[in-house]
Design a protein around this motif. Structure first.
Motif, short mmCIF file in Angstrom:
data_model
loop_
_atom_site.label_atom_id
_atom_site.label_comp_id
_atom_site.label_asym_id
_atom_site.label_seq_id
_atom_site.Cartn_x
_atom_site.Cartn_y
_atom_site.Cartn_z
N GLU A 82 -26.15 -9.67 -57.84
CA GLU A 82 -25.78 -11.30 -57.08
C GLU A 82 -24.82 -11.62 -57.96
O GLU A 82 -24.00 -12.60 -57.73
N ASP A 83 -25.37 -11.84 -59.36
CA ASP A 83 -24.36 -12.24 -60.31
C ASP A 83 -23.37 -11.86 -60.73
O ASP A 83 -22.19 -12.60 -60.98
N ALA A 84 -23.14 -10.54 -60.46
CA ALA A 84 -21.90 -9.87 -60.72
C ALA A 84 -20.99 -10.41 -59.39
O ALA A 84 -19.84 -10.36 -59.97
N VAL A 98 -17.64 -7.71 -49.25
CA VAL A 98 -18.72 -7.25 -48.64
C VAL A 98 -20.05 -7.84 -49.62
O VAL A 98 -20.18 -7.28 -50.49
N PRO A 99 -20.84 -8.71 -48.81
CA PRO A 99 -22.08 -9.03 -50.05
C PRO A 99 -23.04 -7.89 -50.22
O PRO A 99 -23.14 -7.00 -49.60
N GLY A 100 -23.22 -7.76 -51.55
CA GLY A 100 -24.23 -6.49 -51.98
C GLY A 100 -23.26 -5.68 -52.41
O GLY A 100 -23.94 -4.36 -52.99
N MET A 105 -11.13 -4.40 -56.59
CA MET A 105 -10.60 -5.58 -57.16
C MET A 105 -11.86 -6.28 -58.00
O MET A 105 -11.69 -6.58 -59.19
N GLU A 106 -13.04 -6.54 -57.27
CA GLU A 106 -14.08 -6.96 -57.94
C GLU A 106 -14.51 -6.32 -59.22
O GLU A 106 -14.84 -6.96 -60.36
N LYS A 107 -14.57 -4.90 -59.04
CA LYS A 107 -14.99 -4.29 -60.10
C LYS A 107 -14.00 -4.33 -61.38
O LYS A 107 -14.27 -4.32 -62.51
N SER A 108 -12.81 -4.12 -60.82
CA SER A 108 -11.76 -4.41 -62.15
C SER A 108 -11.78 -5.73 -62.81
O SER A 108 -11.50 -6.02 -63.99
N ALA A 109 -12.33 -6.70 -62.16
CA ALA A 109 -12.22 -8.21 -62.73
C ALA A 109 -13.57 -8.11 -63.67
O ALA A 109 -13.31 -8.56 -64.89
N LEU A 110 -14.49 -7.55 -63.10
CA LEU A 110 -15.63 -7.35 -63.94
C LEU A 110 -15.83 -6.44 -65.24
O LEU A 110 -16.13 -6.88 -66.33
N SER A 111 -14.83 -5.51 -65.13
CA SER A 111 -14.32 -4.62 -66.28
C SER A 111 -13.68 -5.45 -67.48
O SER A 111 -13.82 -4.99 -68.46
N GLU A 112 -12.65 -6.34 -66.77
CA GLU A 112 -11.97 -6.97 -67.44
C GLU A 112 -12.78 -8.00 -68.52
O GLU A 112 -12.46 -8.26 -69.61
N VAL A 113 -13.52 -8.58 -67.79
CA VAL A 113 -14.60 -9.45 -68.64
C VAL A 113 -15.28 -8.87 -69.79
O VAL A 113 -15.48 -9.50 -70.90
N ASP A 175 -24.53 -22.46 -61.10
CA ASP A 175 -25.05 -21.21 -60.19
C ASP A 175 -26.04 -20.38 -61.10
O ASP A 175 -26.65 -19.36 -60.55
N GLY A 176 -26.35 -20.90 -62.32
CA GLY A 176 -27.48 -20.13 -63.10
C GLY A 176 -27.00 -18.62 -63.33
O GLY A 176 -27.90 -17.80 -63.31
N LEU A 177 -25.44 -18.39 -63.34
CA LEU A 177 -25.08 -17.19 -63.42
C LEU A 177 -25.58 -16.60 -65.10
O LEU A 177 -25.30 -17.35 -65.72
N SER A 178 -26.13 -15.49 -64.97
CA SER A 178 -26.27 -14.94 -66.27
C SER A 178 -26.19 -13.53 -66.39
O SER A 178 -26.11 -12.76 -65.40
N GLY A 179 -25.86 -13.12 -67.68
CA GLY A 179 -25.47 -11.75 -68.10
C GLY A 179 -25.90 -11.25 -69.22
O GLY A 179 -25.91 -12.26 -70.04
N HIS A 180 -26.11 -9.75 -69.47
CA HIS A 180 -26.81 -9.44 -70.47
C HIS A 180 -25.70 -8.40 -71.32
O HIS A 180 -25.36 -7.60 -70.86
N PHE A 181 -25.29 -9.05 -72.63
CA PHE A 181 -24.50 -8.07 -73.16
C PHE A 181 -24.99 -7.37 -74.22
O PHE A 181 -25.72 -8.28 -75.25
#
Lengths: 209, 152
Positions: A82-84, A98-100, A105-113, A175-181
């Motif tokens: 969900e956070d992704a 598509v939810p879930g 495009m979304e994968k490449s945006a997250l890879s860029e982050v 949004d309380g978005l959180s990620g673990h690096f």
């Protein structure tokens, strides 16, 4: 492997500066400030690592980079599905297709982050240690947390029953978005880093944590 | 992870979120004892720290069989099933992450040395697996997120 409190403090400080660098770039991409929690340097038995991440079956997105150079290691950015989607939505300015599920495009945006976060950390580490760190291009996976982590830990596991994690948590707005690096130096890589930081002393002088 | 459990029916043994790790179940249909090993690496001889025998295929397999024999299992009757050994990340030119396939091969080799053979397997691919091992029936359910459920 044993660590002194001074060593843990230095690793934590590198983490703070690295995540500060990364948060600045990320904030300009997202158009909003990203509060970061104080990074943790944690030394965990391998068996507890997955538990610390919220359980082995938690559905997560993981983006992995190898780090080569004199002090090799692995970087993994993990976030719930969900956070992704919230994060990629912020980056792309478009709702999930598509939810879930994540589109290319979304994968490449997250890879860029992940590239940006990694750059922030590795630059900080380079400045402190004068070592060079070369990240590989990111690899993407969406699966159970346990499954994503165990491949990473297998490499550490050859040498040690413990892994050192330099962890940073990001949270953004309501949004309380959180990620673990996580930056996971190989045991040899960690030794090199500590020596270069000038805090590694002889084994006899170090007290166990 | 990197653990072995043995028990007698009734009951279920489980291991969650196998990636490149391999889960090995061994079951004696007569005495209804079974064991589940979750190995992480192929070979203890390459490792610097080998205190945990359950971590490596070559040391975990004999340990699993010995422990089953101690609670009433008979080696020649054991039915062996394996799952896991995936390649979770497709990192270009990075052999470190092909550990899954090597784990599967090492498990089979270690079993061969013990005169045991794999009866059923669900290995490889690029997805995680969770195993439930029923000690009454010897059946193993393999659960995944996007590839459904499989019965071994």
């Amino acid at each position: 492997m044993e660590f002194t409190q001074a060593e843990m403090d230095v690793l934590k400080e590198v983490g703070t500066i690295g995540s500060g660098n990364a948060a600045t770039v990320l904030a300009s991409m997202l158009g909003q400030r990203i509060p970061i929690t104080v990074p943790e340097a944690r030394f965990l038995p391998l068996s507890e690592v997955v538990t610390a991440l919220g359980g082995p079956e938690r559905e997560v997105v993981g983006i992995l980079l190898g780090v080569s150079g004199p002090a090799p290691g692995t970087i993994i950015f993990l976030l719930g599905i969900e956070d992704a989607q919230i994060l990629s939505q912020k980056l792309l300015g478009a709702p999930p297709e598509v939810p879930g599920q994540l589109s290319e495009m979304e994968k490449s945006a997250l890879s860029e982050v992940t590239n940006i976060l990694s750059g922030g950390y590795l630059n900080a580490l380079s400045q402190f240690t004068s070592l060079t760190f070369e990240p590989t291009p990111p690899a993407f996976a969406h699966d159970m947390a346990g499954a994503l982590i165990d491949a990473v830990l297998a490499e550490v596991g050859l040498v040690s029953d413990y892994a050192l994690f330099i962890e940073t948590n990001f949270t953004a707005d309501q949004d309380g978005l959180s990620g673990h690096f996580f930056l996971i130096p190989s045991p040899d890589g960690l030794e090199r880093i500590l020596q270069a930081l000038g805090v590694r002393r002889t084994w006899e002088n170090s007290s166990k944590i | 992870m990197a653990q072995t459990e043995v028990a007698q029916a009734p009951g279920t043994l489980a291991t969650f979120g196998l990636g490149s790790c391999v889960g090995v179940t061994a079951w004696d249909p007569v005495s209804k004892v079974g064991g589940l090993a979750h190995i992480m690496l192929p070979d203890s001889t390459q490792a610097r720290s080998k205190d945990n025998v359950a971590k490596f295929a070559d040391t975990a397999m004999p340990d699993l069989i010995n422990r089953l024999e101690r609670i009433g299992g008979v080696r020649r009757r054991l039915v062996i099933k394996i799952a896991g050994g995936a390649k979770m990340f497709d990192l270009f030119n990075d052999d470190r992450f092909a550990i899954g396939r090597r784990n599967v091969e090492a498990v089979k080799q270690s079993l061969e040395k013990l005169n045991l053979r794999v009866a059923a397997e669900d290995t490889g691919g690029n997805f995680g697996r969770t195993l439930f091992f029923d000690l009454d029936t010897g059946k193993v359910i393999v659960r995944t997120i996007e590839h459904g459920e499989k019965l071994l």
